[in-house]
Scaffold this active site. Sequence first.
Site, PDB file in Angstrom:
ATOM      1  N   GLU A 115      -5.702  -4.688  10.492  1.00 30.22           N
ATOM      2  CA  GLU A 115      -4.652  -3.687  10.669  1.00 30.22           C
ATOM      3  C   GLU A 115      -4.937  -2.881  11.936  1.00 30.22           C
ATOM      4  OE1 GLU A 115      -2.584  -2.721   6.673  1.00 30.22           O
ATOM      5  OE2 GLU A 115      -4.270  -1.353   6.904  1.00 30.22           O
ATOM      6  N   GLY A 150       2.716  -0.889   4.352  1.00 29.36           N
ATOM      7  CA  GLY A 150       2.888   0.501   3.958  1.00 29.36           C
ATOM      8  C   GLY A 150       4.364   0.827   3.783  1.00 29.36           C
ATOM      9  N   GLY A 151       4.990   1.366   4.814  1.00 30.95           N
ATOM     10  CA  GLY A 151       6.348   1.900   4.739  1.00 30.95           C
ATOM     11  C   GLY A 151       7.356   0.962   4.088  1.00 30.95           C
ATOM     12  N   GLU A 206      -7.062   4.750   7.515  1.00 31.91           N
ATOM     13  CA  GLU A 206      -6.855   6.181   7.226  1.00 31.91           C
ATOM     14  C   GLU A 206      -8.083   6.767   6.535  1.00 31.91           C
ATOM     15  OE1 GLU A 206      -3.041   5.534   5.388  1.00 31.91           O
ATOM     16  OE2 GLU A 206      -2.281   4.967   7.362  1.00 31.91           O
ATOM     17  N   GLY A 256       2.408   2.320  10.877  1.00 27.94           N
ATOM     18  CA  GLY A 256       3.370   3.404  10.733  1.00 27.94           C
ATOM     19  C   GLY A 256       4.068   3.780  12.027  1.00 27.94           C
ATOM     20  N   HIS A 300      -9.711   1.339   4.464  1.00 27.65           N
ATOM     21  CA  HIS A 300      -8.445   1.477   5.195  1.00 27.65           C
ATOM     22  C   HIS A 300      -8.668   2.395   6.396  1.00 27.65           C
ATOM     23  CE1 HIS A 300      -4.368   2.568   6.257  1.00 27.65           C
ATOM     24  NE2 HIS A 300      -3.996   1.455   5.643  1.00 27.65           N
ATOM     25  N   ASN A 340       0.874  -1.171   0.000  1.00 25.22           N
ATOM     26  CA  ASN A 340       0.000   0.000   0.000  1.00 25.22           C
ATOM     27  C   ASN A 340       0.914   1.224   0.000  1.00 25.22           C
ATOM     28  OD1 ASN A 340      -1.771   2.070   0.434  1.00 25.22           O
ATOM     29  ND2 ASN A 340      -2.425   1.402   2.480  1.00 25.22           N
ATOM     30  N   TRP A 341       1.022   1.859  -1.164  1.00 19.02           N
ATOM     31  CA  TRP A 341       1.927   3.007  -1.263  1.00 19.02           C
ATOM     32  C   TRP A 341       1.383   4.244  -0.562  1.00 19.02           C
ATOM     33  CZ3 TRP A 341       3.345   3.061  -7.230  1.00 19.02           C
ATOM     34  CH2 TRP A 341       4.123   1.927  -7.517  1.00 19.02           C
ATOM     35  N   LYS A 342       0.097   4.204  -0.211  1.00 16.59           N
ATOM     36  CA  LYS A 342      -0.557   5.400   0.377  1.00 16.59           C
ATOM     37  C   LYS A 342      -0.319   6.605  -0.544  1.00 16.59           C
ATOM     38  CE  LYS A 342      -0.306   3.192   4.830  1.00 16.59           C
ATOM     39  NZ  LYS A 342      -0.240   3.294   6.291  1.00 16.59           N
ATOM     40  N   SER A 362       3.244  -2.091  10.422  1.00 15.68           N
ATOM     41  CA  SER A 362       4.688  -2.146  10.661  1.00 15.68           C
ATOM     42  C   SER A 362       5.321  -3.489  10.296  1.00 15.68           C
ATOM     43  CB  SER A 362       5.009  -1.767  12.115  1.00 15.68           C
ATOM     44  OG  SER A 362       4.606  -0.432  12.377  1.00 15.68           O
TER      45      SER A 362
HETATM   46  P1  13P Z   1       2.848   0.415   7.737  1.00 14.30           P
HETATM   47  O1  13P Z   1       3.332  -0.869   7.135  1.00 14.30           O
HETATM   48  O2  13P Z   1       3.591   1.632   7.249  1.00 14.30           O
HETATM   49  O3  13P Z   1       2.718   0.330   9.228  1.00 14.30           O
HETATM   50  O4  13P Z   1       1.351   0.633   7.172  1.00 14.30           O
HETATM   51  C1  13P Z   1       0.438  -0.401   7.291  1.00 14.30           C
HETATM   52  C2  13P Z   1      -0.748  -0.070   6.477  1.00 14.30           C
HETATM   53  O5  13P Z   1      -1.528   0.815   6.810  1.00 14.30           O
HETATM   54  C3  13P Z   1      -0.952  -0.823   5.235  1.00 14.30           C
HETATM   55  O6  13P Z   1      -2.213  -0.577   4.697  1.00 14.30           O
END
Ligand code: 13P
Length: 259
Positions: free
Chosen positions: A168, A235-236, A98, A174, A96, A10-12, A214
């Site tokens: 999640e 994500g990251g 977010e 994050g 998600h 997930n590149w966000k 994470s």
């Molecule tokens: P991180 O891997 O950066 O914690 O993000 C997780 C996430 O929200 C994937 O959708």
Amino acid sequence: MPRRPMMAANWKMNKTVTEAQNYTAALLPRAADAEGVDVAVFVPFTCLHEVGRMAENSAVIAGAQNFYYEDSGAFTGEISAPMLKDVLARAVLVGHSERREIFGETDTLVAHKTKRALDAGLLPVVCVGETKEERDAGGMWEKVSTQVGRVLEEIGEVGGEGIVFAYEPIWAIGTGDTATPDDAQDAIGRIRELLREERGGEFADGARVLYGGSVKPANVAEIMGQNDVDGALVGGASLEVDSFVQLVEAAEPPSSDGE
Ligand code: 13P
């Protein structure tokens, strides 16, 4: 048939079209080498056409991070399922945290979007999870079961293989603060039990449930080692292709190791 693991990036809100092209060009041959694992990248709308085109007929599933459930009309700023299909998306993230926390998406909106994705032939990856406060107050399962339950109420008769859930926990996203493998297994095992109670064994055995929060090369193996964890949404650690490929390789079923 065991469930096929999935490793999803997930590149966000990251990457220009050029950055997306470079990443995808590097990922495609390496994903093609990965045996027995679905590889998905959920990219910003602005990159999706390009990533979708590059990934067409490849081992990589191009996906969007959001959409709206109406097909067209006066919905300024929104993107519909037919538009996603038009740019060769095959999957979409739904709900998600977010989207829920920053943009106010409700369980009902998430349920409607999930139904629409399924009807449109997009693979929905439905995200659920609790805040730190909810977990500390003993409310993890109430939150997560309500989120999953609302989706199940809405989606009608579908096979479990057609839907993916991602647990999640918001406090792990994050933050570097990953859920322990036991916490991930506990929540995901309970989600699978709920799927079994509501939809029967075939559905529960077919639906994949990912963990997100994470995940990185250093912790992916122990998370993937849990019985009910079918992969990760990352994500990251997905933003650099080398790190994401390490995660993909860690998700390969043991039987395909070294072959
Ligand atoms: P991180 O891997 O950066 O914690 O993000 C997780 C996430 O929200 C994937 O959708």
